[in-house]
Design an enzyme around this catalytic site. Structure first.
Site, PDB file in Angstrom:
ATOM      1  N   LYS A 183      30.619 -25.361 -29.465  1.00 38.94           N
ATOM      2  CA  LYS A 183      29.187 -25.208 -28.604  1.00 38.94           C
ATOM      3  C   LYS A 183      28.712 -24.156 -29.093  1.00 38.94           C
ATOM      4  CE  LYS A 183      27.067 -23.965 -25.048  1.00 38.94           C
ATOM      5  NZ  LYS A 183      25.749 -23.377 -26.011  1.00 38.94           N
ATOM      6  N   GLY A 236      30.367 -13.806 -25.450  1.00 41.33           N
ATOM      7  CA  GLY A 236      29.211 -13.839 -24.477  1.00 41.33           C
ATOM      8  C   GLY A 236      28.892 -12.895 -23.508  1.00 41.33           C
ATOM      9  N   SER A 237      28.310 -13.134 -22.467  1.00 37.01           N
ATOM     10  CA  SER A 237      28.203 -12.309 -21.307  1.00 37.01           C
ATOM     11  C   SER A 237      29.454 -12.257 -20.380  1.00 37.01           C
ATOM     12  CB  SER A 237      26.928 -12.691 -20.557  1.00 37.01           C
ATOM     13  OG  SER A 237      27.101 -13.813 -19.649  1.00 37.01           O
ATOM     14  N   GLY A 241      31.520 -15.367 -18.954  1.00 33.80           N
ATOM     15  CA  GLY A 241      33.134 -15.366 -19.275  1.00 33.80           C
ATOM     16  C   GLY A 241      33.966 -15.210 -18.160  1.00 33.80           C
ATOM     17  N   GLU A 258      35.558 -12.674 -25.127  1.00 34.12           N
ATOM     18  CA  GLU A 258      35.010 -11.256 -25.863  1.00 34.12           C
ATOM     19  C   GLU A 258      33.615 -11.280 -25.356  1.00 34.12           C
ATOM     20  OE1 GLU A 258      36.684  -9.445 -27.891  1.00 34.12           O
ATOM     21  OE2 GLU A 258      34.892  -8.287 -27.550  1.00 34.12           O
ATOM     22  N   CYS A 292      27.636  -6.805 -30.001  1.00 34.54           N
ATOM     23  CA  CYS A 292      28.635  -6.312 -28.836  1.00 34.54           C
ATOM     24  C   CYS A 292      28.913  -5.007 -29.074  1.00 34.54           C
ATOM     25  CB  CYS A 292      29.712  -7.104 -28.823  1.00 34.54           C
ATOM     26  SG  CYS A 292      29.405  -8.866 -28.870  1.00 34.54           S
ATOM     27  N   GLU A 393      25.339  -3.076 -19.639  1.00 32.23           N
ATOM     28  CA  GLU A 393      24.715  -3.604 -21.059  1.00 32.23           C
ATOM     29  C   GLU A 393      23.430  -4.066 -20.985  1.00 32.23           C
ATOM     30  OE1 GLU A 393      26.733  -7.228 -22.927  1.00 32.23           O
ATOM     31  OE2 GLU A 393      26.945  -5.914 -24.505  1.00 32.23           O
TER      32      GLU A 393
END
Ligand code: UN1
Length: 520
Positions: A183, A236-237, A241, A258, A292, A393
């Protein structure tokens, strides 16, 4: 573009690709695919839901037995061909990427190159895939360990590296013999389909890689919850996650995460400032700060603070914002309206927290940028490590400058973060450099280099909330997508009982058995 997606592609409405066929989303919904530099509508995506995820998992399950039995070196040949096809089409794919998510062409080429490198590297793993042998404690017995695929794996990938990051997951997953339901991010459906079709053109049998175009809450969640999916690999965020990890834990799945970063570059008073300025600009504003690994904290020794700040501000203001397809553009748009709003909210937050805005801090709408999602490169000074702009972030072209007085303090500030992906330090002193390499507690440390630029044959990943202990790329990536299988071969022709028949060990007390050649 049409060449990429094949003649059967039902443009301008993009669909999921399952078992080698285009499948429209059963939700009946469409969402727009928008060029973030121009606001232009590129097409629509037919939104997949749970039904398409079920169908894709079924296709992947059916394809698994066949793919698993293809010898790994042969699987490697397919990845190698995919690398070749990508290389041939690098320019067109990079342009597609620049159009779809706004990365400037130079960097879009780099993104595709990273996917080429990853497939080429993993193709070689097909001829290594090293296990190990070790002596058995029994005579006439052989012991070894091999990697087995886990089955169907689910990949959920972000928009910021639409070729490279998926390749870090597809490469190891496929070479190890897994089949995949992928996805990709909502914002990059075209690049994702193009990549999948290239893999198929390279020889991947239908059903080995299935692409489901849907949203996180629906298609992503269905993938995470599906009992037929053994591994979920997510980039992703941290927020998403962490949710995935909780859900996967309930279902006993392996999950490879990650997530966020708040990467710092420390600049010591003995640094080569010319070099530091270049490295900081590239790491903070390259990819519009949407890596990232982007540097968003600059920890600067007070003795060089004024000079470095001045030079950075001057250079940041000169960066040219514009069409990502133009050669002289330095900084492209942020990827979406959503991201643009987020970046600006952090500017407001920094001001409210008492940080000093040095440059940028606003959207940019001049000339050709009038209709896109552009944001001026932004620097904040007088930032204390505890401020939210120094801790959270932002994922945009914003960096904050935090003063420090020593190497030790710089390392302490660097490490005092919820995240731990990448750190850099500029110093000419080898002792300081080695101490930083030892004591900076991130997954990646750069000496005299910014925080971006990881290479595919070294492990990539971070400590603390950046991940959950796994690494992508390099040989270590195989760990996430394989099970170790231990094989014992007893060629003694009789019952040998491990731990019981210890007479084979001279001097070891135990049951005496008839061990040939041993008279103890
Ligand atoms: C990412 O931002 O998710 O090291 C990946 C780098 C690139 C990869 C970044 N090679 O910045």
């Amino acid at each position: 573009m049409a060449d990429y997606l094949g003649p059967a592609m039902p443009e301008p409405v993009l669909s999921s690709y399952i078992a080698g066929r285009w499948v429209e989303g059963s939700t009946g919904e469409l969402y727009p695919d928008i060029n973030p530099a121009t606001g232009e509508l590129l097409g629509h995506v037919s939104v997949a839901g749970g039904a398409e995820v079920d169908q894709a998992v079924e296709a992947a399950q059916e394809a698994f037995a066949g793919w698993r039995s293809v010898p790994a070196p042969r699987r490697g040949e397919i990845l190698s061909r995919a690398a070749q096809l990508l290389a041939e089409r690098k320019e067109a794919l990079a342009r597609l990427m620049a159009e779809e998510m706004g990365k400037v062409l130079l960097e879009a080429r780099g993104d595709v190159q990273e996917a080429i490198d990853e497939f080429a590297y993993m193709a070689g793993e097909g001829r290594r895939m090293f296990g190990f042998t070790t002596p058995s404690e029994m005579p006439d017995k052989f012991a070894c360990c091999v990697r087995d695929p886990v089955g169907v794996v689910g990949l959920i990938t972000p928009w910021n590296f639409p070729a490279a990051v998926p390749s870090w997951k597809l490469g190891p997953a496929l070479i190890a013999g897994n089949t995949v339901v992928w996805k990709p991010a909502e914002d990059t459906p075209r690049v994702s389909l193009a990549l999948a079709l290239i893999l198929e053109e390279a020889g991947l049998p239908p059903g080995v890689l299935n692409v489901v175009l849907g949203t996180g809450p629906r298609a992503g969640a269905a993938l995470v919850e599906h009992p037929g999916v053994r591994v979920i690999a997510f980039t992703g965020s941290t927020e998403t996650g962490t949710r995935i990890a909780a859900e996967a834990a309930r279902r006993g799945k392996r999950v490879l995460l990650e997530m966020g970063g708040k990467n710092a570059i420390a600049v010591m008073d003995d640094a080569d400032l010319d070099l530091a300025v270049e490295g900081i600009l590239w790491s903070a504003f390259g990819t519009t700060g949407q890596r990232c690994t982007s540097a968003s904290r600059l920890i600067v020794h007070r003795r060089v603070l004024e000079e470095l700040t001045e030079r950075l501000v001057e250079r940041a203001q000169k960066l040219r914002l514009g069409n990502p397809l133009a050669d002289d553009t330095d900084v492209g748009p942020v990827a979406s309206r959503r991201q643009l709003d987020r970046v600006h909210r952090y500017t407001e937050l920094g001001l409210a927290e008492g940080a000093r805005l040095l440059c940028g801090g606003e959207m940019y709408r001049e000339g050709e940028c009038a209709r896109g999602f552009f944001y001026r490169p932004t620097l904040f000074g007088d930032v204390r490590p505890g401020m939210r702009v120094a801790r959270e972030e932002i994922f945009g072209p914003t960096a904050v400058i935090v003063p420090c007085d020593s190497l030790e303090e710089a390392i302490r500030i660097n490490n005092d973060s919820a995240y731990g992906l990448s750190s850099g330090i500029y110093t000419r002193d080898v002792n300081r450099a080695m101490r930083a390499a030892r004591d900076m507690t991130s997954g990646i440390v750069y000496i005299n280099h910014g925080t971006t630029g990881a290479e595919v044959h070294l492990p990539f990943g971070g400590t603390r909330s950046t991940g959950n202990g796994h690494r992508e790329a390099a040989v270590q990536a195989l760990d996430g997508f394989t099970e170790w299988k231990t094989i014992y071969v007893d060629y003694s022709g009789r019952l040998q009982r491990a731990q019981i028949d210890t007479a084979s060990a001279p001097g070891r007390p135990g049951t005496s058995r008839d061990v040939p050649g041993y008279t103890g």
